[in-house]
Write a protein that holds these residues in place. Structure first.
Motif, mmCIF file in Angstrom:
data_model
loop_
_atom_site.group_PDB
_atom_site.id
_atom_site.type_symbol
_atom_site.label_atom_id
_atom_site.label_comp_id
_atom_site.label_asym_id
_atom_site.label_seq_id
_atom_site.Cartn_x
_atom_site.Cartn_y
_atom_site.Cartn_z
ATOM 1 N N ARG A 399 -23.650 -17.790 -133.331
ATOM 2 C CA ARG A 399 -22.825 -18.754 -132.614
ATOM 3 C C ARG A 399 -22.170 -18.145 -131.377
ATOM 4 N NH1 ARG A 399 -17.490 -21.014 -135.560
ATOM 5 N NH2 ARG A 399 -17.318 -18.764 -135.911
ATOM 6 N N LYS A 400 -21.749 -16.879 -131.459
ATOM 7 C CA LYS A 400 -20.999 -16.270 -130.354
ATOM 8 C C LYS A 400 -21.795 -16.247 -129.065
ATOM 9 C CE LYS A 400 -17.859 -13.022 -132.682
ATOM 10 N NZ LYS A 400 -17.542 -11.586 -132.808
ATOM 11 N N ASN A 401 -23.074 -15.949 -129.199
ATOM 12 C CA ASN A 401 -23.920 -15.820 -128.022
ATOM 13 C C ASN A 401 -25.263 -16.475 -128.321
ATOM 14 O OD1 ASN A 401 -25.169 -15.092 -125.669
ATOM 15 N ND2 ASN A 401 -24.813 -12.897 -125.877
ATOM 16 N N PRO A 402 -25.299 -17.818 -128.291
ATOM 17 C CA PRO A 402 -26.530 -18.536 -128.629
ATOM 18 C C PRO A 402 -27.717 -18.028 -127.816
ATOM 19 C CG PRO A 402 -24.717 -20.069 -128.410
ATOM 20 C CD PRO A 402 -24.203 -18.740 -127.942
ATOM 21 N N GLN A 403 -28.835 -17.914 -128.476
ATOM 22 C CA GLN A 403 -30.123 -17.494 -127.909
ATOM 23 C C GLN A 403 -30.255 -15.982 -127.737
ATOM 24 O OE1 GLN A 403 -32.520 -19.782 -127.644
ATOM 25 N NE2 GLN A 403 -31.046 -21.332 -128.288
ATOM 26 N N VAL A 404 -29.173 -15.195 -127.938
ATOM 27 C CA VAL A 404 -29.285 -13.760 -127.677
ATOM 28 C C VAL A 404 -30.305 -13.102 -128.604
ATOM 29 C CG1 VAL A 404 -27.378 -13.079 -129.218
ATOM 30 C CG2 VAL A 404 -27.991 -11.624 -127.280
ATOM 31 N N ASP A 405 -30.367 -13.568 -129.864
ATOM 32 C CA ASP A 405 -31.336 -12.987 -130.796
ATOM 33 C C ASP A 405 -32.400 -13.989 -131.201
ATOM 34 O OD1 ASP A 405 -29.689 -14.627 -132.236
ATOM 35 O OD2 ASP A 405 -29.210 -13.184 -133.808
ATOM 36 N N ALA A 406 -32.525 -15.076 -130.421
ATOM 37 C CA ALA A 406 -33.464 -16.136 -130.792
ATOM 38 C C ALA A 406 -34.899 -15.636 -130.825
ATOM 39 C CB ALA A 406 -33.334 -17.307 -129.812
ATOM 40 N N ALA A 428 -33.494 -23.169 -136.213
ATOM 41 C CA ALA A 428 -32.358 -22.265 -136.050
ATOM 42 C C ALA A 428 -31.226 -22.971 -135.312
ATOM 43 C CB ALA A 428 -32.775 -21.008 -135.294
ATOM 44 N N GLN A 429 -30.063 -23.050 -135.931
ATOM 45 C CA GLN A 429 -28.951 -23.811 -135.384
ATOM 46 C C GLN A 429 -28.532 -23.337 -133.991
ATOM 47 O OE1 GLN A 429 -24.420 -25.210 -136.662
ATOM 48 N NE2 GLN A 429 -25.668 -24.107 -138.121
ATOM 49 N N PHE A 430 -28.507 -22.016 -133.785
ATOM 50 C CA PHE A 430 -28.114 -21.471 -132.486
ATOM 51 C C PHE A 430 -29.256 -20.694 -131.846
ATOM 52 C CE2 PHE A 430 -24.179 -21.735 -135.037
ATOM 53 C CZ PHE A 430 -23.497 -22.662 -134.265
ATOM 54 N N GLY A 431 -30.490 -20.994 -132.247
ATOM 55 C CA GLY A 431 -31.642 -20.294 -131.704
ATOM 56 C C GLY A 431 -32.698 -21.267 -131.238
ATOM 57 N N VAL A 432 -33.942 -21.015 -131.648
ATOM 58 C CA VAL A 432 -35.037 -21.890 -131.257
ATOM 59 C C VAL A 432 -35.691 -22.494 -132.497
ATOM 60 C CG1 VAL A 432 -35.546 -20.742 -129.078
ATOM 61 C CG2 VAL A 432 -36.642 -19.923 -131.176
ATOM 62 N N MET A 433 -36.273 -23.673 -132.301
ATOM 63 C CA MET A 433 -37.058 -24.329 -133.342
ATOM 64 C C MET A 433 -38.509 -23.887 -133.161
ATOM 65 S SD MET A 433 -34.353 -26.017 -134.174
ATOM 66 C CE MET A 433 -32.963 -25.534 -133.119
ATOM 67 N N THR A 434 -39.139 -23.425 -134.217
ATOM 68 C CA THR A 434 -40.518 -22.966 -134.104
ATOM 69 C C THR A 434 -41.380 -23.539 -135.218
ATOM 70 O OG1 THR A 434 -39.968 -20.947 -135.340
ATOM 71 C CG2 THR A 434 -40.005 -20.777 -132.948
ATOM 72 N N VAL A 435 -42.609 -23.857 -134.845
ATOM 73 C CA VAL A 435 -43.656 -24.200 -135.810
ATOM 74 C C VAL A 435 -44.803 -23.251 -135.509
ATOM 75 C CG1 VAL A 435 -45.194 -25.984 -136.697
ATOM 76 C CG2 VAL A 435 -42.928 -26.626 -135.820
ATOM 77 N N SER A 436 -45.198 -22.435 -136.491
ATOM 78 C CA SER A 436 -46.230 -21.413 -136.258
ATOM 79 C C SER A 436 -47.237 -21.418 -137.391
ATOM 80 C CB SER A 436 -45.590 -20.027 -136.128
ATOM 81 O OG SER A 436 -44.871 -19.693 -137.299
#
Length: 505
Positions: A399-406, A428-436
């Motif tokens: 949450r602190k830094n969205p996308q930093v570890d996405a 991922a709530q604060f990241g990316v949605m992925t389908v792989s």
């Protein structure tokens, strides 16, 4: 007359600084993958020309300082205690210090082949040992193998060796280059070492290209994350929670009209602080799934005892489960999976689960999992042993830094899928949605909604059957290289000759 230290100091500083920069950009949370292959080369080449102690210090500092973006992330973003971060810094320095110092020591004793084997084997053995020691918290989250997650031909190697094979190659290539260019090594040895690693690398690429089969997508699935509150977890009856629930209601209706059969929502976006309220709240989600005719997997924090005081940061130990709850489109009973591993920065509130759970009627092909569980190869293996072909994973990120570890966290999860031969739908709530898919191909990726069709066919892998066999092989190779180097000393040149070789230009 200048001492050897003074004569070699500019080269030592240059090699150390170059490797530091390469590690900085080649191993951070969104790395440049080709830099990882050459990051260790400057310090390994230096190790062939200076005393082992100098090589060890230079290599250790280069890797530890080059990892500052990661250490800062652990400290400032996910609140790992400072002593733990300093310990990781020191461990990183020790790891590459051992590799470079040992590599130079073996060359000094006249064992270039043993040196070429020692460097990658020692790195894998130490990374393997760290993973075993930190298995309950960090898992394999810090492996350098993830830097290659977007290089699909290389990534296929993990289906045979786990991450250990990729880690081995990332050190074997620069170690071989350092041996080939080292002073005093015979042409025959240079040819054997360079040729052997070239064959390994070419074989890996050919295997990867051949392995990547085309899978027919039988399940149209979506990973969606619509939270914009900034809160990790909202009490289910709060106004914000009702508004967020309404947004998911609308999105699920839209996805159902688009032919989506299953949707995965983020980790612990909602929470229930009183156990007596859980059945009614789950019924609400079940009705939503039935109304829209779409299977839903939602991440919900479920209290085991009433929170006192209530709230997101409740301090009580074992206070709540971190659950992935499956709600079937036919209105059947929900299935609750409880996260099985904790992680850095997670409070004492988490009560852990102890078994995989699957979507009823799927022949165990669809498994429920949560976020950091995918950092742990043994958890993913437990699902594969249960015959899972697709993992449905509510996730969080930071949450602190969205996308930093996405990027890093999503690719670690995708790597688990390739290891075990499983597709992945991850929100991922604060990241990316992925389908792989099971080969690591990203079928869809977005910060809000990712929709793709995944195969429900199981893909068998060597790693899913044999586990960490390659890591143990590297332990044996490490032992063998040490025995070979200790048993006989055949110096290929004196230190004076090496100093001269370094500065004669």
């Amino acid at each position: 007359m200048d001492s050897p230290l003074v004569r070699t100091l500019p080269w030592t500083l240059g090699a150390g600084l170059t490797s530091t920069v390469l590690f900085w950009f080649g191993t951070n949370l969104e790395p440049v993958p080709w830099l990882t292959w050459i990051a260790a080369l400057p310090v390994l080449a230096l190790a062939a020309r200076v005393r082992p102690r100098s090589a060890a210090v230079t290599g250790g500092l280069a890797y530890a300082v080059g990892g500052i973006p990661t250490w800062w992330y652990l400290l400032a973003t996910i609140n790992v205690p400072l002593p733990a971060v300093l310990g990781m810094f020191a461990l990183a320095a020790i790891m590459l210090g051992v590799v470079t110092g040992g590599f130079g020591w073996m060359l000094r004793r006249g064992h270039p082949v043993a040196a070429a084997v020692f460097a990658p084997a020692a790195w894998v053995a130490m990374e393997f040992g760290y993973t075993l020691a930190a298995s309950d918290v960090m898992g394999s989250n810090t492996s350098v193998a993830y830097t290659q997650a977007d290089v699909l031909p290389v990534l296929q190697l993990v289906s045979v060796t786990g991450t250990w094979g990729v880690t081995f190659l990332l050190l074997a290539v620069p170690a071989a280059a350092a041996v080939v260019t080292a002073p005093g090594v015979t042409v025959r040895v240079r040819s054997w070492v360079g040729g052997a690693v070239a064959v390994l690398l070419a074989g890996t690429l050919v295997f990867g290209l051949v392995r990547m089969d085309t899978q027919d997508g039988q399940l149209r699935a979506a990973a969606i994350g619509l939270s914009d509150t900034g809160s990790v977890s909202i009490e289910y009856d709060a106004d914000e929670a009702e508004k967020l629930f309404g947004r998911y209601d609308g999105k699920l209706a839209e996805l159902a009209d688009d032919g989506v059969a299953l949707a995965v929502l983020p980790e612990i976006a909602f929470r229930v602080d009183d156990p007596k309220d859980i059945p009614g709240y789950l019924d609400k989600w079940g009705e939503l799934a039935r109304e829209h005719g779409i299977d839903v997997v939602a991440g919900i924090r479920l209290a085991t005892v009433k929170a006192d005081p209530p709230g997101e940061g409740n301090p009580h130990d074992d206070y709540a489960y971190n659950a992935a709850v499956y709600f079937p489109a036919d209105g059947g009973d929900p299935v609750k999976y409880y996260k099985m591993r904790t992680g850095p920065g997670v409070g004492p509130w988490l009560k852990l689960g102890d078994e995989p759970k699957y979507v009823p009627g799927s022949d165990n092909r669809l498994g429920l999992i949560v976020c950091g569980d995918l950092d742990h190869p043994d958890v993913a293996a437990a699902f594969r042993d249960g015959s899972a072909a697709v993992l449905l994973g509510p996730s969080l990120e930071n949450r602190k830094n969205p996308q930093v570890d996405a990027w890093w966290h999503s690719r670690a999860a995708i790597t688990r899928g390739v290891e075990q031969g499983m597709s992945l739908v991850r929100s991922a709530q604060f990241g990316v949605m992925t389908v792989s898919d099971a080969y690591g191909r990203i079928l869809a990726e977005d910060t809000r909604t990712a929709v793709g069709s995944v195969s429900t066919e199981r893909v068998t892998t060597v790693y899913s059957r044999l586990g960490d066999w390659f890591a143990w092989l590297c332990v044996a190779l490490l032992a063998g290289s040490l025995v070979a180097a200790v048993r006989r000393t055949t110096p290929i040149s004196s230190q004076k000759d090496r100093d001269h070789e370094l500065v004669k230009a």
